[in-house]
Write a protein that holds these residues in place. Structure first.
Motif, mmCIF file in Angstrom:
data_model
loop_
_atom_site.group_PDB
_atom_site.id
_atom_site.type_symbol
_atom_site.label_atom_id
_atom_site.label_comp_id
_atom_site.label_asym_id
_atom_site.label_seq_id
_atom_site.Cartn_x
_atom_site.Cartn_y
_atom_site.Cartn_z
ATOM 1 N N SER A 129 0.802 -1.227 0.000
ATOM 2 C CA SER A 129 0.000 0.000 0.000
ATOM 3 C C SER A 129 0.831 1.272 0.000
ATOM 4 O O SER A 129 0.393 2.293 -0.516
ATOM 5 C CB SER A 129 -0.930 0.015 1.217
ATOM 6 O OG SER A 129 -0.185 0.160 2.410
ATOM 7 N N TRP B 69 -7.812 -8.166 -2.011
ATOM 8 C CA TRP B 69 -7.801 -6.751 -1.652
ATOM 9 C C TRP B 69 -9.038 -6.408 -0.828
ATOM 10 O O TRP B 69 -8.955 -5.697 0.174
ATOM 11 C CB TRP B 69 -7.694 -5.894 -2.904
ATOM 12 C CG TRP B 69 -7.798 -4.427 -2.647
ATOM 13 C CD1 TRP B 69 -8.726 -3.576 -3.139
ATOM 14 C CD2 TRP B 69 -6.939 -3.623 -1.834
ATOM 15 N NE1 TRP B 69 -8.511 -2.293 -2.688
ATOM 16 C CE2 TRP B 69 -7.406 -2.303 -1.874
ATOM 17 C CE3 TRP B 69 -5.815 -3.894 -1.060
ATOM 18 C CZ2 TRP B 69 -6.809 -1.259 -1.183
ATOM 19 C CZ3 TRP B 69 -5.213 -2.848 -0.373
ATOM 20 C CH2 TRP B 69 -5.701 -1.557 -0.437
ATOM 21 N N LYS C 37 -9.129 -5.050 3.017
ATOM 22 C CA LYS C 37 -9.834 -3.832 3.439
ATOM 23 C C LYS C 37 -10.836 -4.121 4.552
ATOM 24 O O LYS C 37 -11.039 -3.276 5.431
ATOM 25 C CB LYS C 37 -10.545 -3.180 2.252
ATOM 26 C CG LYS C 37 -9.602 -2.521 1.275
ATOM 27 C CD LYS C 37 -10.315 -1.663 0.258
ATOM 28 C CE LYS C 37 -11.223 -2.466 -0.642
ATOM 29 N NZ LYS C 37 -11.850 -1.634 -1.697
ATOM 30 N N TYR D 190 -7.019 0.661 4.709
ATOM 31 C CA TYR D 190 -6.654 0.370 3.321
ATOM 32 C C TYR D 190 -7.601 1.059 2.339
ATOM 33 O O TYR D 190 -7.190 1.442 1.245
ATOM 34 C CB TYR D 190 -6.633 -1.132 3.054
ATOM 35 C CG TYR D 190 -5.384 -1.849 3.509
ATOM 36 C CD1 TYR D 190 -4.182 -1.182 3.723
ATOM 37 C CD2 TYR D 190 -5.394 -3.217 3.706
ATOM 38 C CE1 TYR D 190 -3.042 -1.847 4.134
ATOM 39 C CE2 TYR D 190 -4.261 -3.903 4.103
ATOM 40 C CZ TYR D 190 -3.087 -3.210 4.316
ATOM 41 O OH TYR D 190 -1.952 -3.885 4.710
ATOM 42 N N TYR E 283 -6.200 4.395 1.929
ATOM 43 C CA TYR E 283 -4.966 4.317 1.140
ATOM 44 C C TYR E 283 -5.302 4.203 -0.342
ATOM 45 O O TYR E 283 -4.635 4.803 -1.185
ATOM 46 C CB TYR E 283 -4.114 3.126 1.556
ATOM 47 C CG TYR E 283 -3.593 3.160 2.969
ATOM 48 C CD1 TYR E 283 -3.645 4.309 3.753
ATOM 49 C CD2 TYR E 283 -3.042 2.022 3.537
ATOM 50 C CE1 TYR E 283 -3.157 4.321 5.050
ATOM 51 C CE2 TYR E 283 -2.553 2.022 4.819
ATOM 52 C CZ TYR E 283 -2.609 3.172 5.576
ATOM 53 O OH TYR E 283 -2.127 3.171 6.854
#
Length: 82
Positions: A6, A51, A55, A61, A64
Motif C-alpha cells: 500500500s 484486496w 480492506k 486500506y 490508502y
C-alpha cells in the motif's frame, strides 16, 4: 501469507515491492517466526478478492486506495519454501 504493497496510499509502490519482483526468494520474520518464502504478485479477480478481504480486516486500506489515486495497490502472495 498475503502482503499488501500500500505504501500508505502514496503515489508510488514501496521499494520492497520492486525488490520482491526482482528477487522473489525472501526471508520473512513476523510474530516471533522466521521463514523462507517465494513471493508472487496476485493479479485479476483473485487480487481483487484478496484486496477486499484486506480492506475488511484493515479499514485504513480503503483510505490508502483513495489516496493512491490511479495507482492499483499490489497484493503479493508468499509461499513458504521450508
Amino acid at each position: 501469507m498475503i502482503v499488501v504493497a500500500s505504501n500508505y496510499g502514496g503515489s508510488r509502490h514501496p521499494a520492497w515491492y520492486y525488490n520482491v519482483l526482482a528477487n522473489p526468494g525472501v526471508t520473512i520474520s513476523a510474530g516471533g517466526y522466521t521463514g523462507t518464502f517465494v513471493g508472487q504478485e496476485v493479479m485479476g479477480a483473485e487480487r481483487d478478492r484478496l484486496w477486499n478481504v484486506a480492506k475488511a480486516f484493515i479499514p485504513p486500506y480503503a483510505e490508502y486506495e483513495r489516496l493512491a489515486g490511479g495507482r492499483t495497490i499490489p497484493v503479493l502472495a508468499f509461499t513458504e519454501t521450508d
